[in-house]
Design a protein around this motif. Sequence first.
Motif, mmCIF file in Angstrom:
data_model
loop_
_atom_site.group_PDB
_atom_site.id
_atom_site.type_symbol
_atom_site.label_atom_id
_atom_site.label_comp_id
_atom_site.label_asym_id
_atom_site.label_seq_id
_atom_site.Cartn_x
_atom_site.Cartn_y
_atom_site.Cartn_z
ATOM 1 N N SER A 185 0.687 -1.276 0.166
ATOM 2 C CA SER A 185 -0.007 0.089 -0.006
ATOM 3 C C SER A 185 1.020 1.290 -0.034
ATOM 4 C CB SER A 185 -0.957 -0.075 1.287
ATOM 5 O OG SER A 185 -0.085 -0.036 2.328
ATOM 6 N N GLY A 186 1.847 1.250 0.878
ATOM 7 C CA GLY A 186 2.858 2.434 0.792
ATOM 8 C C GLY A 186 3.531 2.663 -0.599
ATOM 9 N N GLY A 187 3.973 1.414 -1.011
ATOM 10 C CA GLY A 187 4.635 1.558 -2.516
ATOM 11 C C GLY A 187 3.460 2.183 -3.578
ATOM 12 N N LYS A 188 2.477 1.598 -3.379
ATOM 13 C CA LYS A 188 1.438 2.056 -4.333
ATOM 14 C C LYS A 188 1.059 3.533 -4.485
ATOM 15 C CE LYS A 188 -3.109 0.803 -6.262
ATOM 16 N NZ LYS A 188 -4.298 -0.277 -5.921
ATOM 17 N N GLU A 189 1.181 3.987 -3.349
ATOM 18 C CA GLU A 189 0.777 5.596 -3.236
ATOM 19 C C GLU A 189 2.123 6.414 -3.579
ATOM 20 O OE1 GLU A 189 -2.007 6.880 -2.197
ATOM 21 O OE2 GLU A 189 -2.617 4.921 -2.111
ATOM 22 N N ILE A 190 3.157 5.994 -4.186
ATOM 23 C CA ILE A 190 4.361 7.037 -4.697
ATOM 24 C C ILE A 190 3.868 7.251 -6.012
ATOM 25 C CG2 ILE A 190 6.835 6.869 -5.062
ATOM 26 C CD1 ILE A 190 7.288 4.862 -3.037
ATOM 27 N N SER A 191 4.196 8.667 -6.336
ATOM 28 C CA SER A 191 3.992 9.010 -7.576
ATOM 29 C C SER A 191 4.857 8.516 -8.701
ATOM 30 C CB SER A 191 4.019 10.591 -7.400
ATOM 31 O OG SER A 191 3.005 11.193 -6.542
ATOM 32 N N TRP A 192 4.754 7.243 -9.027
ATOM 33 C CA TRP A 192 5.644 6.590 -10.072
ATOM 34 C C TRP A 192 5.532 7.367 -11.224
ATOM 35 C CZ3 TRP A 192 9.183 4.290 -7.936
ATOM 36 C CH2 TRP A 192 9.205 3.577 -6.382
ATOM 37 N N ASP A 193 4.402 7.657 -11.778
ATOM 38 C CA ASP A 193 4.171 8.161 -12.886
ATOM 39 C C ASP A 193 5.038 9.513 -13.333
ATOM 40 O OD1 ASP A 193 1.878 10.379 -12.345
ATOM 41 O OD2 ASP A 193 2.206 8.863 -11.143
ATOM 42 N N LEU A 194 5.579 10.105 -12.279
ATOM 43 C CA LEU A 194 6.609 11.250 -12.441
ATOM 44 C C LEU A 194 7.922 10.951 -12.675
ATOM 45 C CD1 LEU A 194 5.399 13.586 -9.431
ATOM 46 C CD2 LEU A 194 4.803 13.626 -11.980
ATOM 47 N N LEU A 195 8.216 9.642 -12.620
ATOM 48 C CA LEU A 195 9.471 8.837 -12.733
ATOM 49 C C LEU A 195 9.596 8.054 -13.891
ATOM 50 C CD1 LEU A 195 10.657 8.018 -9.042
ATOM 51 C CD2 LEU A 195 11.434 9.785 -10.474
ATOM 52 N N LEU A 196 8.744 7.010 -13.943
ATOM 53 C CA LEU A 196 8.715 5.898 -14.940
ATOM 54 C C LEU A 196 7.743 6.036 -15.832
ATOM 55 C CD1 LEU A 196 8.576 2.951 -12.071
ATOM 56 C CD2 LEU A 196 10.714 4.180 -13.145
ATOM 57 N N SER A 197 7.888 5.564 -17.106
ATOM 58 C CA SER A 197 7.354 5.767 -18.231
ATOM 59 C C SER A 197 7.358 4.719 -19.217
ATOM 60 C CB SER A 197 7.646 7.243 -18.908
ATOM 61 O OG SER A 197 8.837 7.239 -19.501
ATOM 62 N N THR A 198 6.467 4.322 -20.159
ATOM 63 C CA THR A 198 6.503 3.408 -21.071
ATOM 64 C C THR A 198 7.881 3.512 -21.946
ATOM 65 O OG1 THR A 198 4.237 3.140 -21.142
ATOM 66 C CG2 THR A 198 5.411 1.974 -23.036
ATOM 67 N N GLY A 199 8.576 2.690 -22.091
ATOM 68 C CA GLY A 199 10.061 2.451 -22.961
ATOM 69 C C GLY A 199 10.958 2.597 -21.877
ATOM 70 N N LYS A 216 27.948 5.944 -18.941
ATOM 71 C CA LYS A 216 26.956 6.316 -19.913
ATOM 72 C C LYS A 216 25.655 6.796 -19.406
ATOM 73 C CE LYS A 216 29.879 5.795 -23.365
ATOM 74 N NZ LYS A 216 30.103 6.938 -23.917
ATOM 75 N N ASN A 217 25.189 6.116 -18.504
ATOM 76 C CA ASN A 217 23.937 6.222 -17.819
ATOM 77 C C ASN A 217 24.091 6.733 -16.349
ATOM 78 O OD1 ASN A 217 21.090 5.910 -17.521
ATOM 79 N ND2 ASN A 217 21.306 3.848 -16.610
ATOM 80 N N PHE A 218 23.446 7.921 -15.962
ATOM 81 C CA PHE A 218 23.212 8.476 -14.791
ATOM 82 C C PHE A 218 21.943 8.515 -14.156
ATOM 83 C CE2 PHE A 218 27.673 9.736 -15.891
ATOM 84 C CZ PHE A 218 28.411 9.815 -14.737
ATOM 85 N N GLY A 219 21.435 7.965 -13.351
ATOM 86 C CA GLY A 219 19.867 7.923 -13.071
ATOM 87 C C GLY A 219 19.622 9.267 -12.445
ATOM 88 N N LEU A 220 20.170 10.167 -12.323
ATOM 89 C CA LEU A 220 19.639 11.468 -11.869
ATOM 90 C C LEU A 220 18.762 12.281 -13.056
ATOM 91 C CD1 LEU A 220 21.778 13.887 -13.236
ATOM 92 C CD2 LEU A 220 23.324 13.153 -11.240
ATOM 93 N N ARG A 221 19.051 11.634 -14.287
ATOM 94 C CA ARG A 221 18.307 12.458 -15.348
ATOM 95 C C ARG A 221 17.072 11.998 -15.357
ATOM 96 N NH1 ARG A 221 18.434 9.086 -20.270
ATOM 97 N NH2 ARG A 221 19.243 7.110 -19.894
ATOM 98 N N PHE A 222 16.555 11.026 -14.606
ATOM 99 C CA PHE A 222 15.077 10.984 -14.376
ATOM 100 C C PHE A 222 14.656 11.372 -13.371
ATOM 101 C CE2 PHE A 222 17.264 7.012 -16.297
ATOM 102 C CZ PHE A 222 16.551 6.903 -17.450
ATOM 103 N N LEU A 223 15.413 12.485 -12.574
ATOM 104 C CA LEU A 223 14.604 13.064 -11.434
ATOM 105 C C LEU A 223 13.727 14.093 -12.091
ATOM 106 C CD1 LEU A 223 17.694 13.674 -9.344
ATOM 107 C CD2 LEU A 223 15.994 12.405 -8.472
ATOM 108 N N PRO A 224 12.631 14.304 -11.621
ATOM 109 C CA PRO A 224 11.442 15.289 -12.136
ATOM 110 C C PRO A 224 12.269 16.401 -12.189
ATOM 111 C CG PRO A 224 10.742 14.443 -9.983
ATOM 112 C CD PRO A 224 11.962 13.742 -10.537
ATOM 113 N N ASP A 225 13.061 16.897 -11.250
ATOM 114 C CA ASP A 225 13.591 18.395 -11.339
ATOM 115 C C ASP A 225 15.100 18.290 -12.071
ATOM 116 O OD1 ASP A 225 14.834 17.020 -9.380
ATOM 117 O OD2 ASP A 225 14.539 18.513 -7.807
ATOM 118 N N PHE A 226 15.273 17.488 -12.711
ATOM 119 C CA PHE A 226 16.703 17.396 -13.278
ATOM 120 C C PHE A 226 16.726 18.524 -14.196
ATOM 121 C CE2 PHE A 226 19.288 15.902 -17.014
ATOM 122 C CZ PHE A 226 20.519 15.881 -16.447
#
Length: 384
Positions: free
Chosen positions: A84-98, A232-242
């Motif tokens: 339930s706690g995990g489901k409430e996180i705003s995943w759509d701001l971080l993850l997307s199709t592709g 090559k891949n830095f996860g910080l580019r997926f932050l919503p305020d990047f």
Amino acid sequence: MKNKPFIYEDTHRYFAQVPEGIEALAIQEIEQLGAGHLKAEFRGVRFSATPEVLYRINYTARLLNRILAPLASFPCCNPDDLYSGGKEISWDLLLSTGRTFGIFCTGENNPNLKNSKFAVLCLKNAITDHFRGIGGVCPNVDKSEPDIWLNLHIEKERAIVSLDISGGSLHRRGYRQRTIADPLHENIAAAMVILSGWNCDRPLHDPMCGSGTLLCEALMHGGHIPAGFLKKNFGLRFLPDFDAGLWENVKKEADDAIFSPPEGIIFGSDCDPMAVMASHVNRRVLPGGDSIQVLRQDFNDHPGIRGGVLLVNPPSGIRQREDSDLCQLYKMFGDFLKRRCAGSEAYIFFGNRKMLKHMALTPDWEKPIRNAGLDAIIAKFTLY
């Protein structure tokens, strides 16, 4: 004012995972890079940073494993709480199709969650159902090389979910194209360079250089090559305020400081031709790598080095079949240091602590450390 969706956006606090034994060095490093409010914790350091400082740490810090940006924290006494706690996180701001994602779990085992794999599955199901609930399509899971790594940390009856803004372990620099047995993690090798105090001011030699990790880390340190230069891949580019512009400016500033150390000040040797070949391949990946000299030579045939620094990771015999001659090798290497390296300092990584006594040398200090799951030590010897 309404709170922002994720914890780090309100607090500007992050967590750096650090190998056991080099926490104090890591604190000093990231403090010099601008971090504030540093607090050592189990296997890591918590700190605060502006976006510019965070980007600089992520790109240039040599001693860290990962940097985590906390997204959410909630009570977690059982699987239902985690779901339930995990489901409430705003995943759509971080993850997307592709985009693909993966989850790794740390912390204490909660008996109600069985094991870490079960906890990861609960969070994965929560993410999937979050997207279903908003009519979206959940991104695919990739357990080996995802676009986005998520960390689930469970401590007692609380869960913290974070985004790995490093995009995988920072110790994987990218220059290690070839390897041999018993390689050091790159950030442990970097710690040895830093502990030595070397800064292109003296000759630096590794007479058992293997695939050249210590040589490459010396080049990166001495030549001011950012630890993330090849990454090559830095996860910080997926932050919503990047901030892409700020990120490029931070990288450019760091890259502009790169220079080549004097040719011949960093050199290595090994009796194994495959190790020498691996060293040649790996050093050439880095800017200025041609300045490193590597020869095929047994240390017993080496004339020695005086007034310099030796950084060495001798064979440990732990990961492969125990060599009956290993004790003799350490004894001969101790003799080499005493007889041919007067006026130098040696920093030696002992993956097998039992080998220290066979050196017949008294260390100035011993530093317990962990590398790839091994309880090891780094020891310093001043050679008079």
